[in-house]
Scaffold this motif. Structure first.
Motif, PDB file in Angstrom:
ATOM      1  N   ALA A  85      81.128-134.717  16.432  1.00  0.00           N
ATOM      2  CA  ALA A  85      81.590-134.117  17.571  1.00  0.00           C
ATOM      3  C   ALA A  85      80.918-134.916  18.533  1.00  0.00           C
ATOM      4  N   ALA A  86      81.302-135.077  19.681  1.00  0.00           N
ATOM      5  CA  ALA A  86      80.815-135.634  20.959  1.00  0.00           C
ATOM      6  C   ALA A  86      79.778-135.031  21.666  1.00  0.00           C
ATOM      7  N   PRO A  87      78.801-135.737  22.027  1.00  0.00           N
ATOM      8  CA  PRO A  87      77.970-134.983  23.073  1.00  0.00           C
ATOM      9  C   PRO A  87      78.671-135.106  24.545  1.00  0.00           C
ATOM     10  N   THR A  88      79.739-133.763  24.751  1.00  0.00           N
ATOM     11  CA  THR A  88      80.538-133.692  25.566  1.00  0.00           C
ATOM     12  C   THR A  88      80.055-133.722  27.196  1.00  0.00           C
ATOM     13  N   ALA A  89      78.856-133.544  27.335  1.00  0.00           N
ATOM     14  CA  ALA A  89      78.628-133.600  28.978  1.00  0.00           C
ATOM     15  C   ALA A  89      78.562-134.995  29.338  1.00  0.00           C
ATOM     16  N   SER A  90      78.249-136.018  28.425  1.00  0.00           N
ATOM     17  CA  SER A  90      78.143-137.514  28.696  1.00  0.00           C
ATOM     18  C   SER A  90      79.510-138.146  28.899  1.00  0.00           C
ATOM     19  N   LEU A  91      80.735-137.528  28.515  1.00  0.00           N
ATOM     20  CA  LEU A  91      82.106-137.941  28.580  1.00  0.00           C
ATOM     21  C   LEU A  91      82.142-138.205  30.038  1.00  0.00           C
ATOM     22  N   HIS A  92      81.500-137.601  31.043  1.00  0.00           N
ATOM     23  CA  HIS A  92      82.124-137.771  32.311  1.00  0.00           C
ATOM     24  C   HIS A  92      81.238-139.014  32.999  1.00  0.00           C
ATOM     25  N   PHE A  93      80.525-139.590  32.429  1.00  0.00           N
ATOM     26  CA  PHE A  93      79.918-140.802  32.883  1.00  0.00           C
ATOM     27  C   PHE A  93      80.671-142.251  32.485  1.00  0.00           C
ATOM     28  N   SER A  94      81.285-142.558  33.272  1.00  0.00           N
ATOM     29  CA  SER A  94      82.047-143.969  33.441  1.00  0.00           C
ATOM     30  C   SER A  94      80.731-145.128  33.914  1.00  0.00           C
ATOM     31  N   GLU A  95      81.275-146.555  33.355  1.00  0.00           N
ATOM     32  CA  GLU A  95      80.379-147.598  33.797  1.00  0.00           C
ATOM     33  C   GLU A  95      80.040-147.606  35.136  1.00  0.00           C
ATOM     34  N   GLU A  96      81.113-147.146  36.050  1.00  0.00           N
ATOM     35  CA  GLU A  96      81.001-147.407  37.384  1.00  0.00           C
ATOM     36  C   GLU A  96      80.150-146.176  37.988  1.00  0.00           C
ATOM     37  N   LEU A  97      79.927-145.031  37.319  1.00  0.00           N
ATOM     38  CA  LEU A  97      79.047-144.064  37.819  1.00  0.00           C
ATOM     39  C   LEU A  97      77.875-144.381  37.385  1.00  0.00           C
ATOM     40  N   LEU A  98      77.525-144.984  36.128  1.00  0.00           N
ATOM     41  CA  LEU A  98      76.259-145.455  35.687  1.00  0.00           C
ATOM     42  C   LEU A  98      75.650-146.285  36.636  1.00  0.00           C
ATOM     43  N   GLN A  99      76.537-147.344  36.916  1.00  0.00           N
ATOM     44  CA  GLN A  99      76.123-148.393  38.369  1.00  0.00           C
ATOM     45  C   GLN A  99      75.548-147.895  39.585  1.00  0.00           C
ATOM     46  N   ARG A 100      76.457-146.812  40.059  1.00  0.00           N
ATOM     47  CA  ARG A 100      76.220-145.964  41.309  1.00  0.00           C
ATOM     48  C   ARG A 100      74.961-145.132  41.210  1.00  0.00           C
ATOM     49  N   LEU A 101      74.625-144.746  39.803  1.00  0.00           N
ATOM     50  CA  LEU A 101      73.306-143.792  39.741  1.00  0.00           C
ATOM     51  C   LEU A 101      72.215-144.921  40.103  1.00  0.00           C
ATOM     52  N   GLU A 102      72.540-146.220  39.428  1.00  0.00           N
ATOM     53  CA  GLU A 102      71.201-147.017  39.294  1.00  0.00           C
ATOM     54  C   GLU A 102      70.984-147.624  40.841  1.00  0.00           C
ATOM     55  N   GLU A 103      71.889-147.713  41.638  1.00  0.00           N
ATOM     56  CA  GLU A 103      72.100-147.989  42.961  1.00  0.00           C
ATOM     57  C   GLU A 103      71.335-146.950  43.689  1.00  0.00           C
ATOM     58  N   PHE A 104      71.080-145.813  43.378  1.00  0.00           N
ATOM     59  CA  PHE A 104      70.563-144.724  44.044  1.00  0.00           C
ATOM     60  C   PHE A 104      69.270-144.598  43.493  1.00  0.00           C
ATOM     61  N   GLY A 105      68.705-145.516  42.567  1.00  0.00           N
ATOM     62  CA  GLY A 105      67.528-145.567  42.199  1.00  0.00           C
ATOM     63  C   GLY A 105      67.068-144.383  41.076  1.00  0.00           C
ATOM     64  N   ILE A 106      68.272-144.087  40.467  1.00  0.00           N
ATOM     65  CA  ILE A 106      68.277-142.801  39.417  1.00  0.00           C
ATOM     66  C   ILE A 106      68.010-143.500  38.197  1.00  0.00           C
ATOM     67  N   LYS A 107      67.034-143.159  37.372  1.00  0.00           N
ATOM     68  CA  LYS A 107      66.614-143.838  36.132  1.00  0.00           C
ATOM     69  C   LYS A 107      67.361-143.228  34.896  1.00  0.00           C
ATOM     70  N   LYS A 108      67.524-143.915  33.632  1.00  0.00           N
ATOM     71  CA  LYS A 108      67.971-143.543  32.606  1.00  0.00           C
ATOM     72  C   LYS A 108      67.459-143.641  31.368  1.00  0.00           C
ATOM     73  N   THR A 109      67.476-142.900  30.216  1.00  0.00           N
ATOM     74  CA  THR A 109      67.037-143.210  28.953  1.00  0.00           C
ATOM     75  C   THR A 109      67.805-142.638  27.897  1.00  0.00           C
ATOM     76  N   PHE A 110      67.538-142.829  26.596  1.00  0.00           N
ATOM     77  CA  PHE A 110      68.376-142.269  25.543  1.00  0.00           C
ATOM     78  C   PHE A 110      67.511-141.679  24.487  1.00  0.00           C
ATOM     79  N   ILE A 111      68.126-140.570  23.980  1.00  0.00           N
ATOM     80  CA  ILE A 111      67.802-140.018  22.774  1.00  0.00           C
ATOM     81  C   ILE A 111      68.990-140.223  21.584  1.00  0.00           C
ATOM     82  N   THR A 112      68.687-139.880  20.394  1.00  0.00           N
ATOM     83  CA  THR A 112      69.844-139.983  19.406  1.00  0.00           C
ATOM     84  C   THR A 112      69.774-138.479  18.871  1.00  0.00           C
ATOM     85  N   LEU A 113      70.892-137.835  18.812  1.00  0.00           N
ATOM     86  CA  LEU A 113      71.050-136.503  18.044  1.00  0.00           C
ATOM     87  C   LEU A 113      72.333-136.449  17.499  1.00  0.00           C
TER      88      LEU A 113
END
Length: 338
Positions: free
Chosen positions: A178-206
């Motif tokens: 089953a998908a981790p559904t909250a993440s389905l809203h994040f497009s490549e463009e939104l991830l790029q925009r978040l980066e431009e705003f200085g917001i960092k990201k990291t990953f876990i695996t579940l």
């Protein structure tokens, strides 16, 4: 605590049957716990509600096409739903599975295709079995014959759109059904925009198991149990979390799977299984803010969100979401709880 206290009225037509395109156009309800305020927006504007240096934590697990259709030697049709690896580190052939049909017993060979058969190894309980995928490359065989196990409440079969949109853009580690559904809203463009705003990201695996759809069958919240799921939280992720906290920034969990992974790990790297069950009264150690979809009434996922945001405030937000015609469940809209 009564399970009934986590019920709400949801008109059938508000259950999202298909994804919003593009992903980041989904609606975003912004809840502020301190102010008890609720705002309406869309995911594209998420960066406006976060601060430079905040850390978004995503689940990079990849959904496998885990629903298989085969035949018994007698010719009878069988449906097999792989639910989770027995031990992914040892091999990718042995799985736990739900098998529908009569006469399912140890030693049975289910024929799926010329290059994939399924051997029933042992009965676990009810309709759950341990099975072995007989194929040269089990994951490749799943891609060829399997169907994406979209949620049962969509009341439809898998369609081509699901191969793309019931998967996050950063899905990497195979193992979820089953998908981790909250993440389905994040497009490549939104991830790029978040980066431009200085917001960092990291990953876990579940690896999300089919237990995520398991209904709560008890009347008291405390008596429910969640299925164990495989988790990995790396040293790098823990380092970024500690640095974020030291700066006074927020650790933002994208989805309930990330909450459970981070709260299981605490502030140490972790790899193993978690059956952490979070409901109101739980004291959060790591997570400062939460992004999540709108969940089923009386579900363990809703218990978790209420534990984080407060039952009355969250249920008030759900009422507003119904009134404002938000889209619910896996392909639906989401909320940010600050």
């Amino acid at each position: 605590m009564k399970v009934e206290d986590f019920d709400y009225e949801l008109p059938e037509e508000l259950i999202a049957k298909y994804p919003v395109q593009p992903r980041h156009e989904a609606r975003l309800m912004v809840l502020n716990r301190a102010e008890k305020s609720i705002r309406q927006d869309i995911f594209w504007n998420l960066p406006l509600y976060l601060n430079r240096g905040d850390l978004l934590v995503f689940n990079n697990s990849k959904v496998l096409p885990a629903r298989l259709y085969g035949r018994k030697p007698t010719g009878g049709k069988v449906e097999v739903l792989l639910t989770d690896f027995v031990n992914k580190e040892v091999n990718k052939e042995e799985w736990y599975a739900l098998i529908g049909g009569k006469g399912i017993k140890e030693g049975l060979i289910i024929h799926v295709g010329d290059d994939l058969q399924i051997e029933v190894l042992e009965h676990v309980e009810g309709g759950k079995f341990k099975v072995k995928l007989l194929a040269q490359d089990p994951i490749k065989a799943l891609d060829k014959y399997g169907k994406i196990p979209i949620p049962p409440y969509l009341k439809r079969e898998e369609e081509p759109v699901d191969r793309v949109y019931y998967q996050t853009v950063f899905a990497q580690v195979e193992g979820s059904v089953a998908a981790p559904t909250a993440s389905l809203h994040f497009s490549e463009e939104l991830l790029q925009r978040l980066e431009e705003f200085g917001i960092k990201k990291t990953f876990i695996t579940l690896h999300v198991s089919y237990g995520t759809f398991k209904p709560v069958k008890v009347s008291e919240v405390e008596l429910h149990r969640v299925e164990p799921e495989y988790v990995k939280v790396s040293e790098d992720t823990i380092r970024l979390i500690k640095e974020t906290k030291e700066r006074g920034n927020k650790v933002v969990a994208v989805g309930t799977t990330v909450v459970r992974a981070l709260e299981t790990a605490g502030f140490e790297p972790f790899e193993g299984w978690t059956d952490l069950y979070i409901y109101p009264g739980y004291s959060f150690k790591v997570v400062d803010a939460l992004i999540t979809n709108f969940h089923l009434p009386k579900s363990s996922l809703l218990f978790l969100v209420c534990a984080f945001g407060g039952r009355e405030f969250i249920l008030q937000a759900y009422k507003e979401a119904v009134r404002e015609r938000y889209r619910f469940y896996s392909y639906g809209d989401g909320m940010l709880v600050l």
